[in-house]
Design an enzyme around this catalytic site. Structure first.
Site, PDB file in Angstrom:
ATOM      1  N   ASP A  42       0.825  -1.198   0.000  1.00  0.00           N
ATOM      2  CA  ASP A  42       0.000   0.000   0.000  1.00  0.00           C
ATOM      3  C   ASP A  42       0.868   1.259   0.000  1.00  0.00           C
ATOM      4  OD1 ASP A  42      -2.332   1.408   0.005  1.00  0.00           O
ATOM      5  OD2 ASP A  42      -2.739   1.175   2.139  1.00  0.00           O
ATOM      6  N   TYR A  73       6.322  -9.979   6.506  1.00  0.00           N
ATOM      7  CA  TYR A  73       6.297  -8.527   6.703  1.00  0.00           C
ATOM      8  C   TYR A  73       7.009  -8.183   8.004  1.00  0.00           C
ATOM      9  CZ  TYR A  73       2.882  -7.563   2.993  1.00  0.00           C
ATOM     10  OH  TYR A  73       2.257  -7.420   1.787  1.00  0.00           O
TER      11      TYR A  73
END
Length: 476
Positions: free
Chosen positions: A128, A208
């Site tokens: 994002d 992540y």
């Protein structure tokens, strides 16, 4: 005025007229020489040749590149980027300030692909706005020099005499692309892959990392809470439900989740940095940032670790309570794991990439310590540090309201009905009169076959790792 002065003025005027006459005669003689040395026909031919030369150059620049004369190779590219100044990784309709847009500009400029539509392109993750990556992976068909064939190579039907017998080095993909990409986007290495290999569907896991300072957080409590994420759960209360794109199934598998210090030996300094690291098969939209937001609430002792178990129990809590996500810039797509790839590194490029990152690090570290020095100076003068967590979006509530006492978002069923009415979802009857299925409309940037069903159309028991890795679900 004396007679001598008048006489002198007249002499000067006469001299001036003489000089003017001589200058005019000289100019006329030069023009005659030029006219006699270049005939009108020769002059016309010269201009014609000049125009022809310019036209030839223009025609050369506009000559299309013949991709049909070169082999093409299906390859995986691994790249790193600092996403803070971009609106995300994937191409978007409302902006061209994305990492993927810059990447395709470089691919087209280097003539490695003819266009995006025919490039057989897949991405592993879809980060994002503001999110960075150290190990993003894409697969794509690139121009090649391997007329003799090889893994993932397709040789053109028409080959210039004997070219198929010549063994040549492959194009330096990393060097070519890094020369035209922005400094904050770097290709790390590449690997040949089979023609059917997909960065999206063949990824085994994604990892992540979210960086955060200790501050006043109870890191031990956060460490215990993070373990509660491990396993297979319905994460609809810990993501942004992307129902409009056909994402109707929210069960995901988290392989590991942990909180650990950046440096092994730490003091109790509030400026020590920690990492929330999470590894999974696939992720929902904003899932990692929502998970981190809960950990930050737990670290501030505003919520108990049990809140994670309660929100993962969608039978008892089918609707997501309203809360803010963690901010975007500390998040990094750290690793995308694949089996059987042979990454090709270019040593010289590795040195250049390392030097560029060291330059970024030097500037950022110096700025950090300049600011830290100012903070220490103010604290020495009696200033009090804020205990507020600065990693959650929105303003801090004066009086904290527990999550389970807050208003809730719409239910999944309500969101489905909303998008069916708007035409974003379509109802289809299942086989043998079975349950109703919902198909999301495909994006113009999608590279999937039209008949490929969305993830929500398959029961969880039949979903493979590949299907869970759908790129609209690999957000953060």
């Amino acid at each position: 005025m004396s007679e001598a002065l008048v006489r002198r003025i007249k002499e000067l005027e006469a001299d001036l007229e003489t000089l003017r006459s001589q200058l005019k005669e000289s100019s006329d003689a030069g023009a005659d020489v030029e006219l006699t040395s270049t005939s009108p026909r020769e002059n016309t031919d010269c201009k014609s040749n000049t125009r022809a030369s310019k036209k030839g150059k223009k025609a050369f620049k506009e000559r299309p590149f013949d991709f049909q004369a070169s082999p093409r190779r299906h390859a995986a590219l691994r790249l790193a980027y600092l996403g803070w100044s971009y609106q995300g990784f994937a191409v978007q309709d409302n902006t061209d300030n994305t990492v993927e847009a810059r990447l395709f500009e470089a691919l087209l400029k280097t003539r490695l692909i003819p266009d995006r539509q025919s490039s057989n392109y897949h991405r592993c993750g879809r980060t994002d706005k503001g999110v960075s990556a150290f190990s993003q992976v894409i697969t794509i068909d690139l121009r090649s020099t391997q007329f003799c064939g090889g893994l993932g190579v397709t040789v053109p039907d028409r080959v210039v005499g004997g070219a198929e017998d010549k063994v040549t080095a492959e194009l330096p993909y990393v060097k070519m692309l890094n020369r035209v990409l922005p400094q904050d986007i770097r290709i790390l290495d590449w690997s040949p892959v089979a023609e059917g290999f997909s960065a999206r569907f063949d990824c085994q896991s994604r990892t992540y990392r979210y960086y955060f300072p200790r501050g006043s957080l109870d890191v031990a409590l956060m460490t215990d809470a993070a373990k509660r994420y491990e396993g297979t759960y319905d994460f609809r209360n810990l993501c942004k439900m992307d129902v409009g794109n056909g994402v109707l199934q929210f069960e995901r598998t988290i392989l590991s989740a942990s909180v650990k210090p950046v440096r092994p030996q730490l003091s109790d300094d509030q400026y020590d940095l920690f990492i929330f690291e999470i590894k999974g098969l696939g992720f929902l939209y904003h899932q990692v940032r929502c998970m981190m937001a809960l950990l930050l609430l737990i670290g501030q002792k505003l919520e108990a670790p049990e809140i994670i178990n309660q929100l993962l129990d969608v039978q008892s809590n089918p609707r997501k309570p309203q809360y803010s996500m963690a901010v975007d810039y500390p998040l990094v797509l750290y690793d995308c794991h694949f089996e059987g790839l042979s990454w090709t590194q270019e040593a010289e490029e590795g040195t250049h990439i390392l030097a560029a990152l060291q330059q970024h690090w030097t500037q950022s570290t110096i700025r950090t310590h300049v600011i830290h020095g100012m903070i220490q100076g103010l604290e020495a003068r009696g200033g009090l540090s804020s205990n507020h967590c600065l990693l959650v979006e929105g303003s801090r509530q004066k009086n904290y309201r527990p999550l389970l006492e807050r208003p809730c978002c719409e239910s999944l069923e309500s969101r489905i009905e909303h998008f069916v009415k708007r035409g974003r979802l379509e109802r289809e009857e299942g086989e043998n009169g079975g349950e109703t299925l919902h198909r999301g409309k495909r994006s113009k940037h999608s590279h999937n076959p039209p008949g490929l069903p969305v993830l929500s159309e398959m029961p969880p028991s039949k979903q493979s790792i590949d299907q869970q890795a759908e790129d609209v679900l690999t957000g953060e």
